[in-house]
Every structure is written in C-alpha cells, then in structure tokens.
Enzyme design. Structure first.
Site, mmCIF file in Angstrom:
data_model
loop_
_atom_site.group_PDB
_atom_site.id
_atom_site.type_symbol
_atom_site.label_atom_id
_atom_site.label_comp_id
_atom_site.label_asym_id
_atom_site.label_seq_id
_atom_site.Cartn_x
_atom_site.Cartn_y
_atom_site.Cartn_z
ATOM 1 N N SER A 22 0.807 -1.217 0.000
ATOM 2 C CA SER A 22 0.000 0.000 0.000
ATOM 3 C C SER A 22 0.842 1.269 0.000
ATOM 4 C CB SER A 22 -0.947 0.009 1.205
ATOM 5 O OG SER A 22 -0.201 -0.023 2.406
ATOM 6 N N ASN A 109 -1.601 -1.959 13.468
ATOM 7 C CA ASN A 109 -3.036 -1.661 13.543
ATOM 8 C C ASN A 109 -3.310 -0.359 14.300
ATOM 9 O OD1 ASN A 109 -3.144 -4.038 12.261
ATOM 10 N ND2 ASN A 109 -4.169 -5.197 13.882
ATOM 11 N N THR A 154 -38.459 28.899 -7.366
ATOM 12 C CA THR A 154 -38.760 27.600 -6.764
ATOM 13 C C THR A 154 -39.234 26.757 -7.950
ATOM 14 O OG1 THR A 154 -41.061 28.177 -6.288
ATOM 15 C CG2 THR A 154 -39.487 28.588 -4.534
ATOM 16 N N HIS A 155 -38.872 25.502 -7.940
ATOM 17 C CA HIS A 155 -39.177 24.612 -9.089
ATOM 18 C C HIS A 155 -38.594 25.162 -10.395
ATOM 19 C CE1 HIS A 155 -42.239 22.806 -6.394
ATOM 20 N NE2 HIS A 155 -42.459 24.065 -6.065
ATOM 21 N N SER A 277 -14.867 25.363 -28.109
ATOM 22 C CA SER A 277 -15.137 24.066 -28.712
ATOM 23 C C SER A 277 -14.164 23.882 -29.869
ATOM 24 C CB SER A 277 -16.584 24.049 -29.221
ATOM 25 O OG SER A 277 -16.706 23.160 -30.302
ATOM 26 N N LYS A 283 -18.665 28.867 -29.198
ATOM 27 C CA LYS A 283 -18.916 28.310 -27.858
ATOM 28 C C LYS A 283 -18.001 28.871 -26.774
ATOM 29 C CE LYS A 283 -21.371 25.238 -27.043
ATOM 30 N NZ LYS A 283 -21.164 23.797 -27.275
ATOM 31 N N ASN A 285 -17.741 27.260 -23.125
ATOM 32 C CA ASN A 285 -18.313 26.221 -22.273
ATOM 33 C C ASN A 285 -17.843 26.353 -20.823
ATOM 34 O OD1 ASN A 285 -19.484 25.106 -24.568
ATOM 35 N ND2 ASN A 285 -17.693 23.804 -24.968
ATOM 36 N N GLU A 290 -18.690 22.370 -14.848
ATOM 37 C CA GLU A 290 -19.186 21.019 -15.101
ATOM 38 C C GLU A 290 -18.341 19.987 -14.343
ATOM 39 O OE1 GLU A 290 -19.540 20.632 -19.375
ATOM 40 O OE2 GLU A 290 -20.961 22.287 -19.432
ATOM 41 N N TYR A 317 -8.981 -5.440 13.282
ATOM 42 C CA TYR A 317 -8.448 -5.029 11.995
ATOM 43 C C TYR A 317 -8.638 -6.114 10.944
ATOM 44 C CZ TYR A 317 -5.222 -3.632 8.315
ATOM 45 O OH TYR A 317 -4.684 -3.285 7.102
ATOM 46 N N GLN A 322 -7.357 -1.352 4.447
ATOM 47 C CA GLN A 322 -6.314 -0.667 3.674
ATOM 48 C C GLN A 322 -6.919 0.074 2.479
ATOM 49 O OE1 GLN A 322 -2.291 -2.433 3.265
ATOM 50 N NE2 GLN A 322 -2.834 -2.692 1.140
ATOM 51 N N LYS A 325 -8.338 3.967 2.820
ATOM 52 C CA LYS A 325 -7.508 5.176 2.796
ATOM 53 C C LYS A 325 -7.487 5.826 1.425
ATOM 54 C CE LYS A 325 -3.730 3.409 4.418
ATOM 55 N NZ LYS A 325 -3.985 2.100 5.059
HETATM 56 N N1 ARG Z 1 -0.893 -1.135 5.318
HETATM 57 C C1 ARG Z 1 -1.820 -1.518 6.327
HETATM 58 C C2 ARG Z 1 -3.111 -0.719 6.155
HETATM 59 O O1 ARG Z 1 -3.059 0.252 5.531
HETATM 60 C C3 ARG Z 1 -1.277 -1.265 7.675
HETATM 61 C C4 ARG Z 1 -1.855 -2.098 8.742
HETATM 62 C C5 ARG Z 1 -1.389 -3.500 8.559
HETATM 63 N N2 ARG Z 1 -1.819 -4.357 9.625
HETATM 64 C C6 ARG Z 1 -1.925 -5.658 9.482
HETATM 65 N N3 ARG Z 1 -2.345 -6.307 10.486
HETATM 66 N N4 ARG Z 1 -1.669 -6.247 8.341
HETATM 67 O O2 ARG Z 1 -4.143 -1.057 6.626
#
Ligand code: ARG
Length: 458
Positions: A22, A109, A154-155, A277, A283, A285, A290, A317, A322, A325
């Site tokens: 990760s 963890n 409104t609407h 465009s 145009k 835009n 958007e 955990y 993972q 994130k």
């Molecule tokens: N890279 C892991 C994560 O983002 C870190 C925690 C890993 N813990 C484990 N018990 N494998 O979640």
C-alpha cells in the site's frame, strides 16, 4: 522482504506482494507516521520499556528523518510494503538494532489508525482554510451586488425577487455549515487516540496512553482497544462532510451553467474560466463548473465505497481497511482542488444586472405582493390570492404586466385597489422591503455579510 517475514512465514509471491502493498497510497502518511512513532518512542523510554537513551536516540532520529524528508534528502523506498514498514526499515538502517526497538508494544493496527487520524486532522485544517477563502469570496461578491435584483426561483419557476447578494450569501451559509461540520469532525477525531491499543488488546508492557495522548494533542485516548483499531467512523464522517460540501458546490456549478446559457444570460464566464469548442467557434463552455458538478459523483462514490468496505468486517483489523484510505484521500484531494478554484471562479464571473432585472420584470414575480397588498387591506389572503390569479390571467390575455395594467382594470377586480398598488408592486419596493431578518433587503444582506465576516475572523 516484509517486516513480518521469518522462518515461520516465508516470503510472498511477487504478485501477492505487490497486490498487498500500500506504499503508493499511504506514503502520504509518512510525516504522521513519524509523529506517532515519536510519541510512542518517548513513551517507551519514559516507562522504562526500553532504555531511555535508546528511546531518545529513536525520537531524535525520527525528527531528523522528517527534516531529511522535507529537504528531499530522504526518499521513500517504494519497494517497501507500506509506510509503516518503511519508517521502521529506515530507522533501523540509521540506528541499527536500536531502530528495531521502535515497534515494541505497538502494532501496525494502532499505528495506521493514529496516523490516519493525525493526517485527517491536518487535512481538515487545510480544508477549513480553503473553505474560509470560499466563504470570503462569496461575501466579497455579495458586497458588490446588494441592490442587484434578480428572480428567485422555486421549481426553477420565477417565484419572488431577491438580489444577487442574497443569492451569494446563501452559498456562504452552506459553506459555513460545511466548515462547522469539519470542525466537529476534527473535535471527534481528537477525542480518541488509538495509539496503545496494539493489535487489538493493548499490551502487557506498561504503556502510558495518557502520555502519548498529550504528546500528540489528542484530548483523550480511545477507551476500548478493540474498537480503537476497528474504528474508521472518522474517515466515513470526513468523507460524508466532503460529500455534503461537494453537493453544495455542485448546485452552485449547476446554476452557473444554466445562468450562463444563451437562454438566461444572467452571467458570463471570462475566458480564464471557460473553454472553447474544437468545432463550434461560438462556444464558451463552463467546463470548470461542469467538472465541479461532475466530481461530486466521485466524492459520493468514495463515501459509499468506504461504507461498503466497512460494513461486514469482523472486529478488529482486517486488511480490507487498507482500501479505505485511498478512497478518503481521493475525496480530500478532490475537494481541496475544487475549493482552491472557487475564489477565482467567482471573481471571473461577470454579472449581467440588466438581464437579471429584465427577467425579474417578466413572469409576474410580484404577484405575491399584489395579493399581500389586498391582504394588508383586510381581504382574507386566500381571496386575495384568487383575485390576483384572475388578474394574472387577464394580464396574459391583454398582454399586460402587473405594472402596466391600468388602475381602472385593477378596480374591476376589487374596489380596494387604489393608485398605491403601483408602489406596492414596484420591483425595487418588493425586493427592498423584504426586510425580515434573513431576507433580501440590502440592509439585511449587509448585516449578514458583516456577521459572516466576523465569524470567519473568530
Ligand atoms: N498497510 C496496512 C493498512 O493500511 C497497515 C496495517 C497493517 N496491519 C496488518 N495487520 N496487516 O491497513
């Protein structure tokens, strides 16, 4: 080789290793990881869990790593499994066996949980600053247009007149709520320091969680270690705050897109904020708007994805976490990008007051005021409402507006009508007389702007 490899557990296959990795995503937690590790090391020394001088060596090396990282001298090794592994590996490279002691009484963890909280708190601070700029930009725009009459809808049907300033301040309010929501989230993040929860059940070492809580600026430690490492509510909460914020920006973008169309022409966008465009030379835009609108889709998606990742996970955990994130980071990045654009976007929006006024003058936007005129003369409002409806029908047939219809014609509908009806339905009067707190009257909006600016400086 992973930090957990040993004789009992052989190495992963190459494909599995990269699937499991990760670091590409969590490298941005590096500084938070150093901060959390620093607090942990100091605590280990204070408690005599490792010798104090070794703890101090670890702590000062972690500070050095931060400095080296900021100057570009230390580059994250992307072959590591994750950022936590990198921190330990780098510390060990620098300090030898002492470095290997940093993980005493700790698990990745609680490490990742505390890192993510530190990181989120910092990003919230950044988001709040950006939001303040956005709110200030709406206030600034409002200041210039407190007497610019436009239709309120409104609407998406013309409803009652407002001013462009009143409109801008509606968005200032929304963003202000977004800001306070983020402040609340930050407060809750800081209420529970997960460090010391270990893998799930704390440790047999005498960890001092109050001490790390104080060092890291949390207000309390998490009172259940199992929950502490399983909890990603704060991430869901932040992703949810950002979803609401992106919904606000999306509504603003949508209106800008509609209003800059040839059909409305209330506003136009300077070339700095519109694209051409490749085929149609006429145009301009509203691409940025958007995208503002479109990106709310991914921000909502991230929220749903995090909720879905979390929903079936047994405590504590699980590696699924993972995934969460990357989704949260995407929402943070997206929203920071969107907010950064906002002040210039507003600045570069040209307001066509004449078009707004012309649209207000059509469509019987002062019909409520005609009914109110009769109601003020004692006619029950429901009757006044019906009579005004009849008048509108008559105007449409005769091609009148409420302003151009002769007094005699009004009097055919009710003898309570007198010549002051024209004053009562005058667009300026009907807009500027809406003086109730929170209304569009220029003095009310000016008060609101001042109130908001004071809030921002609190
Ligand atoms: N890279 C892991 C994560 O983002 C870190 C925690 C890993 N813990 C484990 N018990 N494998 O979640």
């Amino acid at each position: 080789m992973a930090i957990w490899s040993n004789k009992f557990h052989d190495s992963l296959s190459e494909l599995a290793y990269s699937f499991n990795q990760s670091i590409q995503v969590d490298q941005r937690l590096f500084e938070a990881d150093l901060e959390g590790s620093y607090a942990h090391a100091k605590m280990l020394g204070k408690q005599g869990i490792i010798p104090e001088e070794e703890a101090d060596k670890i702590a000062s090396e972690l500070l050095q790593m931060k400095e080296d990282y900021q100057t570009g001298e230390l580059v994250i090794d992307m072959s590591e499994e994750d950022i936590h592994s990198f921190t330990e590996a780098e510390l060990t490279r620098r300090l030898g066996d002492i470095g290997k002691k940093v993980h005493t009484g700790r698990s990745r963890n609680d490490q990742v949980a505390v890192d993510l909280k530190i990181y989120s708190k910092n990003e919230i601070d950044e988001l709040i600053l950006l939001l303040k700029d956005g709110i200030a930009a709406f206030c600034k725009k409002a200041e210039d247009y407190t007497e610019t009459i436009m239709p309120g809808y409104t609407h998406l049907q013309r409803a009652q007149p407002i001013t462009y300033a009143h409109y801008c301040m509606a968005y200032a309010e929304m963003l202000y709520r977004d800001m306070t929501r983020l402040e609340d989230t930050k407060k809750r993040i800081l209420e529970t320091n997960p460090l010391g929860a270990g893998a799930l059940a704390t440790s047999t070492f005498p960890l001092d969680r109050e001490y790390t809580t104080e060092l890291l600026g949390f207000t309390d430690y998490a009172h259940n270690s199992l929950d502490a490492v399983s909890d990603r509510d704060y991430s869901i909460e932040l992703a949810s705050d950002l979803s609401i914020l992106s919904m606000h920006l999306s509504r603003y973008a949508e209106e800008t897109i509609i209003w800059s169309s040839q059909e409305f022409k209330f506003i136009s966008l300077k070339d700095t904020f519109s694209t051409g465009s490749s085929i149609m030379p006429q145009k301009k835009n509203a691409d940025m708007h958007e995208l503002l609108r479109g990106k709310s889709g991914r921000v909502y998606g991230n929220l749903m994805a995090i909720l879905t990742v979390m929903k079936g996970l047994p405590l504590a955990y699980d590696k699924d976490m993972q995934e969460e994130k990357e989704l949260l980071f995407d929402s943070i990045d997206t929203m920071q990008q969107m907010l950064a654009l906002l002040p210039d976007m507003l600045e570069e929006t040209i307001i066509h007051e004449d078009k707004m006024y012309a649209a207000t003058a059509e469509g019987f936007i002062n019909a409520t005021d005609c009914a109110d005129y009769l109601a003020a003369k004692g006619i029950p409002f429901r009757d006044a409402y019906r009579i005004t409806g009849d008048i509108i029908q008559y105007c449409l047939e005769k091609d009148y507006t409420l302003e151009s219809m002769p007094l005699e014609a009004y009097q055919e509908f009710h003898d309570a009508f007198e010549s002051d009806i024209f004053e009562a339905i005058d667009l300026q009067t009907v807009t500027f007389n809406r003086k109730v707190a929170g209304g569009p009257a220029p003095e009310r909006v000016k008060e609101h702007i001042e109130w908001m600016e004071n809030k921002l400086n609190d």
